[in-house]
Design a protein around this motif. Structure first.
Motif, short mmCIF file in Angstrom:
data_model
loop_
_atom_site.label_atom_id
_atom_site.label_comp_id
_atom_site.label_asym_id
_atom_site.label_seq_id
_atom_site.Cartn_x
_atom_site.Cartn_y
_atom_site.Cartn_z
N UNK A 21 -9.52 1.85 5.65
CA UNK A 21 -9.00 0.59 5.11
C UNK A 21 -9.96 -0.04 4.11
N UNK A 22 -9.40 -0.88 3.28
CA UNK A 22 -10.17 -1.82 2.48
C UNK A 22 -9.81 -3.23 2.94
N UNK A 23 -10.82 -4.02 3.22
CA UNK A 23 -10.66 -5.42 3.55
C UNK A 23 -11.40 -6.23 2.48
N UNK A 24 -11.09 -7.51 2.43
CA UNK A 24 -11.86 -8.41 1.58
C UNK A 24 -12.00 -9.77 2.25
N UNK A 25 -13.06 -10.46 1.86
CA UNK A 25 -13.29 -11.80 2.38
C UNK A 25 -13.78 -12.70 1.25
N UNK A 26 -12.98 -13.71 0.97
CA UNK A 26 -13.33 -14.69 -0.05
C UNK A 26 -14.10 -15.82 0.61
N UNK A 64 -12.80 -18.17 3.58
CA UNK A 64 -11.54 -17.60 4.08
C UNK A 64 -11.82 -16.49 5.07
N UNK A 65 -10.80 -16.18 5.85
CA UNK A 65 -10.92 -15.07 6.80
C UNK A 65 -10.82 -13.73 6.08
N UNK A 66 -11.42 -12.74 6.69
CA UNK A 66 -11.32 -11.39 6.15
C UNK A 66 -9.87 -10.94 6.26
N UNK A 67 -9.36 -10.29 5.20
CA UNK A 67 -7.97 -9.85 5.20
C UNK A 67 -7.89 -8.38 4.81
N UNK A 68 -6.87 -7.72 5.36
CA UNK A 68 -6.63 -6.31 5.08
C UNK A 68 -5.96 -6.18 3.72
N UNK A 69 -6.54 -5.40 2.85
CA UNK A 69 -6.03 -5.23 1.49
C UNK A 69 -5.21 -3.95 1.36
N UNK A 70 -5.74 -2.86 1.87
CA UNK A 70 -5.06 -1.57 1.70
C UNK A 70 -5.46 -0.64 2.82
N UNK A 71 -4.50 0.20 3.21
CA UNK A 71 -4.71 1.20 4.26
C UNK A 71 -4.31 2.56 3.75
N UNK A 96 -15.74 -10.43 -1.36
CA UNK A 96 -16.53 -9.26 -0.99
C UNK A 96 -15.55 -8.26 -0.39
N UNK A 97 -15.61 -7.04 -0.88
CA UNK A 97 -14.70 -5.99 -0.43
C UNK A 97 -15.45 -5.05 0.51
N UNK A 98 -14.80 -4.75 1.65
CA UNK A 98 -15.40 -3.92 2.68
C UNK A 98 -14.55 -2.69 2.97
N UNK A 99 -15.22 -1.62 3.21
CA UNK A 99 -14.60 -0.37 3.66
C UNK A 99 -14.67 -0.35 5.19
N UNK A 100 -13.63 0.14 5.83
CA UNK A 100 -13.58 0.16 7.30
C UNK A 100 -12.87 1.42 7.79
N UNK A 101 -13.34 1.91 8.92
CA UNK A 101 -12.62 2.97 9.60
C UNK A 101 -12.94 2.92 11.08
N UNK A 102 -12.21 3.72 11.84
CA UNK A 102 -12.41 3.80 13.28
C UNK A 102 -12.51 5.26 13.68
N UNK A 103 -13.45 5.56 14.54
CA UNK A 103 -13.60 6.92 15.03
C UNK A 103 -13.95 6.87 16.51
N UNK A 104 -13.14 7.54 17.32
CA UNK A 104 -13.34 7.56 18.77
C UNK A 104 -13.44 6.15 19.34
N UNK A 105 -12.60 5.25 18.83
CA UNK A 105 -12.52 3.90 19.34
C UNK A 105 -13.59 2.95 18.86
#
Length: 115
Positions: free
Chosen positions: A35-40, A43-50, A92-101
């Motif tokens: 995912x890509x998230x962003x936080x202005x 403001x709260x961090x929001x999901x931009x793209x998956x 600010x744009x953040x990259x996110x992922x999940x692996x094994x929980x």
């Protein structure tokens, strides 16, 4: 140990484009979802793209048609192409992922859209 590092942010004028990169320390084929998230400011961090491992993607309504997420398995990198940028995209744009929980985040990259 999974590490994510974003790059490609910067200052751009309204209407301009940027391409963000998220480099991973392991093969991105390990990740079903990235995912890509962003936080202005203020403001709260929001999901931009998956992006999923089947090549499908979903977008925040306000960026639909302007942003495109992609993956390059050989480069262990996920991208976010951002076109027709608006001042509201400043964050600010953040990259996110999940692996094994477990959740993994990059440190973020600043995108500022201003004339």
């Amino acid at each position: 140990q999974v590490q994510l590092v974003e790059s490609g942010g910067g200052l751009v004028q309204p209407g301009g484009s940027l391409r963000l990169s998220c480099a991973t320390s392991v093969s991105i084929t390990n990740f079903d979802i990235m995912d890509w998230y962003r936080q202005a400011p203020g403001k709260q961090r929001e999901l931009v793209a998956t992006s999923d491992s089947y090549g499908s993607s979903q977008y925040l309504a306000s960026v639909q048609g302007r942003f495109a997420v992609s993956r390059d398995n050989a480069q262990h990198t996920m991208y976010l192409q951002m076109n027709s940028l608006k001042s509201d995209d400043t964050a600010v744009y953040y990259c996110h992922t999940t692996l094994y929980g477990r959740d993994y985040w990059g440190p973020g990259t600043q995108v500022t859209v201003a004339s």
